[in-house]
Design a protein around this motif. Structure first.
Motif, PDB file in Angstrom:
ATOM      1  N   PHE A 126       0.845  -1.187   0.000  1.00  0.00           N
ATOM      2  CA  PHE A 126       0.000   0.000   0.000  1.00  0.00           C
ATOM      3  C   PHE A 126       0.880   1.236   0.000  1.00  0.00           C
ATOM      4  N   GLN A 130      -2.917   5.154   1.448  1.00  0.00           N
ATOM      5  CA  GLN A 130      -3.736   3.985   1.729  1.00  0.00           C
ATOM      6  C   GLN A 130      -3.524   3.477   3.157  1.00  0.00           C
ATOM      7  N   GLU A 254      -6.632  -4.710  -0.519  1.00  0.00           N
ATOM      8  CA  GLU A 254      -7.587  -3.625  -0.724  1.00  0.00           C
ATOM      9  C   GLU A 254      -9.016  -4.136  -0.608  1.00  0.00           C
ATOM     10  N   TYR A 300      -6.079   4.358  -4.201  1.00  0.00           N
ATOM     11  CA  TYR A 300      -5.695   3.259  -5.066  1.00  0.00           C
ATOM     12  C   TYR A 300      -6.191   3.480  -6.494  1.00  0.00           C
TER      13      TYR A 300
END
Length: 319
Positions: A126, A130, A254, A300
């Motif tokens: 990440f 994030q 995610e 993302y």
């Protein structure tokens, strides 16, 4: 459809679809959890759900999807063991604690461990934004759990054991999320994995419920239980099936984090249908969870868009 899904893997289109599937799974998973915690004993309700989705998946497994590769059967067996342990621990937690106490603990532990495991198993990472979103989301989830524990009036005598089982369940959530992601990526047809997963996964809980009840269902309202089991089975297809597809299309971590926005929906369901109190402090924590999820998703999506543009530039330069 299978060819289209395979082509969408690790693309911007696949990322967008994975995002939608993760949020859909979050909403449906909250309904699924409330259904299991609702009118009937959690063991019996889960057995009815599992039996329903197993019977519904069986014709697809036998006659619609391609037969699994030989190497998939040990993977199915591993999934069966992990999911059975998860469901047993979840039922133990639900039978001892309130839905709005148990659910945040389970869903708070799961995504963090999933992200960490996915780093080692799938080489995922990440960016800073994030991770900031993950921290915000987890603070909201675990803050909600602490608040629930602090102000809980009913069921305090079983609270400690409920939290222990909830923590174990959270660890198993992370385990099955990564294991299922590996399994659905191992087969050429993802719907083969899904169909056989639901068939095999449906075996244990009906047998456990039969053992616990000693075969006596005379005091159970089967006319009310059966429709709930069928509805739960349909929800499971789209909830569990959706998150598994999301982990094949894009990042496992995610998808796991975004699925935990289910706690927002769970709090609303607990308030509206289970008559569990939701005050302004809990609403603030729920908003915090939503904000964290937005950071993860938007960051993302923005990153993938830039990666796509960079790939295009490189291709043009090479040409």
């Amino acid at each position: 459809m299978v060819d289209w899904l395979l082509q969408a893997e690790n693309t911007q289109q696949g990322s967008n679809l994975a995002l939608f599937l993760a949020i859909m799974a979050a909403f449906l998973h909250a309904i699924f959890g409330a259904l299991q915690k609702g009118k009937f004993d959690p063991w019996l309700m889960r057995a009815a759900i599992d039996l329903s989705y197993g019977l519904m998946a069986l014709p697809f497994a036998l006659f619609v999807v391609p037969w699994p590769e030989n190497y998939m059967w040990p993977l199915f067996f591993g999934a069966f063991i992990i999911h059975t342990a998860y469901k047993v621990m979840q039922a133990m937690a639900y039978s001892r604690g309130a839905f709005t106490v148990v659910y945040p603990v389970v869903r708070g532990i799961g995504p963090l461990l999933t992200v960490i495991v996915a780093y080692f198993v799938f080489s995922e990472s990440f960016n800073f934004t994030q991770w900031f979103g993950v921290v915000i989301l987890l603070c909201g989830i675990l803050g909600l759990a602490v608040y629930n524990v602090r102000f809980l009036l009913k069921g305090r005598e079983t609270l400690a054991s409920a939290l222990v089982f909830a923590c174990i369940t959270g660890v198993l959530v992370a385990l099955y999320t990564n294991y299922d992601a590996y399994g659905i990526r191992a087969t050429s047809n993802p719907f083969t994995f899904l169909a056989w997963f639901f068939v095999i996964d449906s075996i244990a809980m009906p047998l456990i419920a039969l053992w616990k009840s000693k075969g006596d269902f005379s005091n159970i309202d089967l006319k009310s239980l059966a429709p709930r089991g069928i509805v739960g089975g349909l929800i499971a297809f789209f909830s569990f099936g959706g998150i598994m597809l999301a982990t094949r299309l894009d990042k496992v971590g995610e998808a796991a984090v975004l699925r935990e926005t289910s706690i927002v929906f769970a709090a609303i369901i607990g308030w509206l249908f289970l008559k569990e109190t939701v005050g302004p402090r809990r609403i603030s924590l729920i908003v915090l969870i939503a904000i964290g999820a937005v950071f993860v998703a938007v960051s993302y999506t923005h990153l993938r868009a830039h990666e796509t543009e960079a790939d295009l530039v490189c291709r043009l330069l090479l040409e």
